[in-house]
Design a protein around this motif. Structure first.
Motif, PDB file in Angstrom:
ATOM      1  N   ARG A  27       0.816  -1.222   0.000  1.00  0.00           N
ATOM      2  CA  ARG A  27       0.000   0.000   0.000  1.00  0.00           C
ATOM      3  C   ARG A  27       0.843   1.263   0.000  1.00  0.00           C
ATOM      4  O   ARG A  27       0.339   2.339  -0.277  1.00  0.00           O
ATOM      5  N   GLN A  28       2.123   1.133   0.312  1.00  0.00           N
ATOM      6  CA  GLN A  28       2.986   2.317   0.354  1.00  0.00           C
ATOM      7  C   GLN A  28       3.877   2.437  -0.882  1.00  0.00           C
ATOM      8  O   GLN A  28       4.729   3.321  -0.935  1.00  0.00           O
ATOM      9  N   LEU A  29       3.680   1.592  -1.863  1.00  0.00           N
ATOM     10  CA  LEU A  29       4.511   1.644  -3.056  1.00  0.00           C
ATOM     11  C   LEU A  29       4.322   2.966  -3.784  1.00  0.00           C
ATOM     12  O   LEU A  29       3.201   3.445  -3.946  1.00  0.00           O
ATOM     13  N   SER A  30       5.426   3.535  -4.237  1.00  0.00           N
ATOM     14  CA  SER A  30       5.344   4.748  -5.038  1.00  0.00           C
ATOM     15  C   SER A  30       5.688   4.467  -6.498  1.00  0.00           C
ATOM     16  O   SER A  30       5.590   5.354  -7.332  1.00  0.00           O
ATOM     17  N   GLU A  31       6.092   3.240  -6.779  1.00  0.00           N
ATOM     18  CA  GLU A  31       6.369   2.819  -8.148  1.00  0.00           C
ATOM     19  C   GLU A  31       6.162   1.312  -8.227  1.00  0.00           C
ATOM     20  O   GLU A  31       6.191   0.622  -7.207  1.00  0.00           O
ATOM     21  N   PRO A  32       5.913   0.787  -9.441  1.00  0.00           N
ATOM     22  CA  PRO A  32       5.691  -0.653  -9.572  1.00  0.00           C
ATOM     23  C   PRO A  32       6.896  -1.457  -9.076  1.00  0.00           C
ATOM     24  O   PRO A  32       8.046  -1.082  -9.321  1.00  0.00           O
ATOM     25  N   ARG A  33       6.616  -2.542  -8.358  1.00  0.00           N
ATOM     26  CA  ARG A  33       7.674  -3.400  -7.805  1.00  0.00           C
ATOM     27  C   ARG A  33       7.314  -4.863  -8.016  1.00  0.00           C
ATOM     28  O   ARG A  33       6.145  -5.236  -8.083  1.00  0.00           O
ATOM     29  N   THR A  34       8.339  -5.704  -8.053  1.00  0.00           N
ATOM     30  CA  THR A  34       8.130  -7.141  -8.223  1.00  0.00           C
ATOM     31  C   THR A  34       7.734  -7.780  -6.894  1.00  0.00           C
ATOM     32  O   THR A  34       7.964  -7.214  -5.823  1.00  0.00           O
ATOM     33  N   GLU A  66       2.009  -7.104 -16.399  1.00  0.00           N
ATOM     34  CA  GLU A  66       2.796  -8.216 -16.925  1.00  0.00           C
ATOM     35  C   GLU A  66       3.438  -7.879 -18.259  1.00  0.00           C
ATOM     36  O   GLU A  66       3.897  -8.764 -18.966  1.00  0.00           O
ATOM     37  N   SER A  67       3.501  -6.590 -18.594  1.00  0.00           N
ATOM     38  CA  SER A  67       4.017  -6.188 -19.904  1.00  0.00           C
ATOM     39  C   SER A  67       5.540  -6.219 -19.986  1.00  0.00           C
ATOM     40  O   SER A  67       6.080  -6.287 -21.085  1.00  0.00           O
ATOM     41  N   GLY A  68       6.232  -6.158 -18.863  1.00  0.00           N
ATOM     42  CA  GLY A  68       7.698  -6.155 -18.875  1.00  0.00           C
ATOM     43  C   GLY A  68       8.265  -7.543 -18.713  1.00  0.00           C
ATOM     44  O   GLY A  68       7.563  -8.554 -18.827  1.00  0.00           O
ATOM     45  N   THR A  69       9.554  -7.589 -18.425  1.00  0.00           N
ATOM     46  CA  THR A  69      10.216  -8.883 -18.253  1.00  0.00           C
ATOM     47  C   THR A  69       9.796  -9.540 -16.935  1.00  0.00           C
ATOM     48  O   THR A  69       9.852 -10.755 -16.811  1.00  0.00           O
ATOM     49  N   HIS A  70       9.398  -8.729 -15.953  1.00  0.00           N
ATOM     50  CA  HIS A  70       8.945  -9.248 -14.663  1.00  0.00           C
ATOM     51  C   HIS A  70       7.574  -8.657 -14.344  1.00  0.00           C
ATOM     52  O   HIS A  70       7.309  -7.496 -14.637  1.00  0.00           O
ATOM     53  N   THR A  71       6.735  -9.447 -13.739  1.00  0.00           N
ATOM     54  CA  THR A  71       5.436  -8.957 -13.293  1.00  0.00           C
ATOM     55  C   THR A  71       5.658  -7.995 -12.142  1.00  0.00           C
ATOM     56  O   THR A  71       6.423  -8.282 -11.217  1.00  0.00           O
ATOM     57  N   THR A  72       5.008  -6.846 -12.221  1.00  0.00           N
ATOM     58  CA  THR A  72       5.109  -5.865 -11.143  1.00  0.00           C
ATOM     59  C   THR A  72       3.721  -5.569 -10.598  1.00  0.00           C
ATOM     60  O   THR A  72       2.706  -5.799 -11.258  1.00  0.00           O
ATOM     61  N   TYR A  73       3.719  -5.052  -9.391  1.00  0.00           N
ATOM     62  CA  TYR A  73       2.485  -4.699  -8.693  1.00  0.00           C
ATOM     63  C   TYR A  73       2.585  -3.243  -8.258  1.00  0.00           C
ATOM     64  O   TYR A  73       3.664  -2.782  -7.880  1.00  0.00           O
ATOM     65  N   TYR A  74       1.459  -2.546  -8.339  1.00  0.00           N
ATOM     66  CA  TYR A  74       1.437  -1.157  -7.890  1.00  0.00           C
ATOM     67  C   TYR A  74       0.031  -0.812  -7.421  1.00  0.00           C
ATOM     68  O   TYR A  74      -0.951  -1.386  -7.893  1.00  0.00           O
ATOM     69  N   PRO A  75      -0.059   0.112  -6.488  1.00  0.00           N
ATOM     70  CA  PRO A  75      -1.376   0.457  -5.954  1.00  0.00           C
ATOM     71  C   PRO A  75      -2.153   1.341  -6.919  1.00  0.00           C
ATOM     72  O   PRO A  75      -1.594   1.898  -7.868  1.00  0.00           O
ATOM     73  N   ASP A  76      -3.428   1.476  -6.646  1.00  0.00           N
ATOM     74  CA  ASP A  76      -4.251   2.423  -7.374  1.00  0.00           C
ATOM     75  C   ASP A  76      -3.901   3.796  -6.804  1.00  0.00           C
ATOM     76  O   ASP A  76      -4.308   4.140  -5.697  1.00  0.00           O
ATOM     77  N   TYR A  77      -3.103   4.548  -7.546  1.00  0.00           N
ATOM     78  CA  TYR A  77      -2.604   5.820  -7.029  1.00  0.00           C
ATOM     79  C   TYR A  77      -3.742   6.811  -6.771  1.00  0.00           C
ATOM     80  O   TYR A  77      -3.642   7.633  -5.866  1.00  0.00           O
TER      81      TYR A  77
END
Length: 179
Positions: A27-34, A66-77
């Motif tokens: 919930r505190q992510l400021s950018e997409p992360r794996t 899932e568009s990059g080489t690794h799946t990332t997750y990010y919150p609804d900003y």
């Protein structure tokens, strides 16, 4: 590691489950992360972290890319910004106090622009190529660039809270259901 930091980390470890920590980090992510990055930050293993992240995606709390080489997750900003604006509105601060805080943040950014003769955090990072800077000054400029970006996000949220002060006011009467 300082004593305060080690105490707060041990307190977090003692009073939260792995799932709680994953949720807090996500919930505190400021950018997409794996999932691996989130698991590492939460101090939990990959597979259970991934299960929690997938539940958060299913619940609409996170988005998956899932568009990059690794799946990332990010919150609804947008959701994050709205919740933060509501917290600011409900915090007991007056609109005048938030307006003063907004002015302070803008003044800080103006000071950095003048001090480093740059217009953005990335331009400040670009000054790290200057061979005359020592390691401490490079670290200092990196930290200022991160803080600058943080203040830019805060300015948007605080500005929104001020503009929508009346709209964000907690309602005292429940809305009537139409039958």
């Amino acid at each position: 590691m300082t004593e305060d930091k080690s105490n707060s980390e041990s307190l977090m470890d003692r009073q939260t489950t792995g799932e709680d920590r994953v949720r807090m980090v996500a919930r505190q992510l400021s950018e997409p992360r794996t999932a691996n990055w989130i698991a590492s930050e939460a101090g939990w293993s990959h597979e259970p972290t991934k299960r929690v992240l997938e539940r958060l995606v299913d619940d609409g709390i996170l988005h998956r890319d899932e568009s990059g080489t690794h799946t990332t997750y990010y919150p609804d900003y947008r959701r994050q910004a709205m919740q933060e604006a509501m917290r600011l509105r409900d915090s007991g601060h007056t609109v005048e106090e938030l307006t003063d805080r907004l002015a302070d943040m803008k003044a800080q950014i103006c000071d950095w622009k003048d001090k480093f003769d740059v217009e953005s955090p990335n331009q400040l990072r670009g000054t790290l190529a200057n061979e005359t800077l020592d390691a401490d000054e490079e670290d200092y400029r990196r930290e200022i660039a991160r803080e600058w970006e943080h203040l830019q996000r805060r300015i948007k949220i605080v500005g929104f809270a001020i503009r929508e002060w009346d709209f964000l006011s907690p309602t005292t009467e429940p809305a009537e259901a139409s039958s």
